[in-house]
Design an enzyme around this catalytic site. Structure first.
Site, short mmCIF file in Angstrom:
data_model
loop_
_atom_site.label_atom_id
_atom_site.label_comp_id
_atom_site.label_asym_id
_atom_site.label_seq_id
_atom_site.Cartn_x
_atom_site.Cartn_y
_atom_site.Cartn_z
N ASP A 11 11.91 1.19 2.97
CA ASP A 11 11.03 2.10 2.96
C ASP A 11 11.96 3.62 3.21
OD1 ASP A 11 9.09 0.46 2.68
OD2 ASP A 11 8.22 0.70 4.77
N ASP A 130 -1.90 -2.74 -1.94
CA ASP A 130 -2.04 -2.90 -0.50
C ASP A 130 -3.44 -3.25 -0.40
OD1 ASP A 130 0.45 -1.60 -0.42
OD2 ASP A 130 -0.29 0.34 0.20
#
Lengths: 253, 202
Positions: A11, A130
């Site tokens: 990330d 997600d």
């Protein structure tokens, strides 16, 4: 035969690696290029960069990072976060990404997947989903896991594949950063529903969890972040554990 | 200075490919005009994009390229670049180079695309076998090449119930269905050895 893949996920924000829990509480975890090269040397099969800030002004920084990485990394690189238009995808590929992960923009403009696939090939287009558990089903969230969409995750995964996505990156919001294992029920439901490869994401805490993602979840690849960055495990020992469980993996030369 | 030219169809990532094949004594450039690209010591047809778009980007230069390749111009085609060496593809309309008779068909396996690392099954008696070898490589393909006869095939790869050509050679042209430039250290060594071999064979 085709091996099951281990993907190291970084990330990134402002050119640095960060990792949070449940999409918040960010901790600095190092330089992306150095980490990506280290993971390649350890035997990672792919690298993913997810730009979690994904703001307009951060685009230049991300593309510069992709360019610097592509000069030194010789395994596939996927870039996601803030991919809103076909041009965003084109720019990421031009900079040196091999695939792009599209999330919120695909929900808002599903044709984006189709346009990108017809221009660059479906193997370049990853649908990033997600999902948050809602009793017996899962709901798709966008905007970094903050915005509910009302979409059923399994139905949406099928639709993404029909629209042209060549792979599904499936993240359990409930499990992300919790290290309690991947959401195997979510994973196996999606893997049974689509014919494109599925990447398990969110929840890896041990080699056992990764074995489960492949054996019980039917995943084609497993994405790992935190437990690699903080050296809870490394890719070599992870792959040894997978081999011991009779899962086909690539052993690095 | 050896001139390597990557033909740019306008699709995707050429940056890491250029880096993977860069070496001392080589000049690697990217070129959008096929006729200029054909002046190279070794032409590289890269692996990202769709068949039809790449065929259009040749602007009718297919026959000239076929003649040059038949005449021994060293050429490496990667993934889509390998597919372009054939006559046509089910993926989209457009004419391939036609150096190797045959067509490109959709992979008809339960799981498509074929994505990830898979074995390279070398053919024992392959003609023009390269010095380089490779155990496994990274693939990302939904289409496969079907040569009319098996003589150009140097290696096979198996995905589920399909077995397809993963490396072909005709004259000084090599096509690989995998991405050696994305196959880590061994893949880079392989692709560079193949290029050396093709240039030496000229």
């Amino acid at each position: 035969m085709l091996t099951n893949r281990i993907i190291a996920c970084l990330d990134v924000m402002d050119g640095r690696v960060v990792k949070g829990t449940g999409f918040v509480n960010l901790r600095d975890a190092g330089d992306p290029v150095v980490l990506a090269e280290r993971y390649e040397a350890q035997g990672a099969d792919e690298i993913v960069y997810l730009d979690i800030a994904a703001t307009g002004e951060g685009r230049g920084t991300l593309l510069d990072l992709v360019r610097r990485t592509a000069e030194r990394l010789f395994i596939p690189l996927t870039v996601g976060g803030g991919m809103r238009t076909v041009d965003d995808i084109a720019n990421a590929l031009r900079a040196g990404a091999d695939k792009t992960a599209v999330n919120s923009a695909a929900v808002r403009h599903p044709n984006l997947l189709t346009h990108a696939a017809s221009r660059f090939g479906s193997q370049c287009v990853v649908a990033s989903i997600d999902a948050l558990r809602r009793g017996e089903s899962w709901e798709v969230y966008v905007d970094g896991g903050r915005q509910p969409t009302g979409l059923d995750a399994i139905e949406w995964a099928k639709r993404c594949a029909e629209l042209g996505a060549g792979e599904i990156l499936l993240t359990s919001i409930d499990r992300d950063g919790a290290r309690s294992g991947y959401d195997i029920e979510l994973l196996s439901a999606v893997a049974a529903a689509v014919t494109v490869p599925v990447v398990a994401s969110g929840g890896a805490g041990s080699a056992r969890d990764v074995v489960d993602a492949f054996v019980r979840g039917g995943a084609d690849a497993a994405l790992l972040a935190g437990i690699l960055h903080d050296a809870t495990t490394d890719i070599r020992s992870l792959k040894s554990a997978l081999q011991a469980a009779s899962i086909p993996v690539r052993t690095a030369a | 200075m050896t001139r390597l030219v990557i033909f740019d169809y306008g699709a995707g990532n050429l940056h890491s490919l250029a880096k993977a094949i860069a070496a001392d004594g080589r000049n690697v450039t990217v070129e959008t005009d096929l006729r200029v690209a054909m002046q190279a010591d070794c032409l590289v047809l890269p692996g990202v994009g769709a068949f039809g778009a790449a065929a259009s980007a040749m602007h009718g230069g297919q026959a000239d390229l076929r003649a040059a390749l038949s005449d021994g111009l060293p050429c490496l085609g990667i993934c889509l670049g390998m597919q372009l060496l054939f006559d046509a593809s089910e993926e989209s309309p457009g004419r391939g180079v036609g150096l190797i008779p045959g067509k490109v068909t959709r992979l008809r396996t339960p799981k498509v695309p074929h994505m990830g690392w898979n074995d390279i099954e070398w053919r024992e008696s392959g003609n023009g076998q390269n010095r380089a070898s490779l155990g496994s490589a990274y693939f990302a393909n939904a289409y496969i090449c079907e040569p009319e006869d098996e003589s150009p095939i140097l290696a096979w790869t198996t995905h589920q119930d399909a077995r397809f050509a993963s490396m072909v050679r005709s004259a000084n042209t090599v096509g690989v269905q995998f991405h050696p430039e994305k196959s880590s250290f061994a893949g880079r060594a392989f692709v560079n050895a193949v290029i050396e071999d093709l240039i030496e064979c000229r």
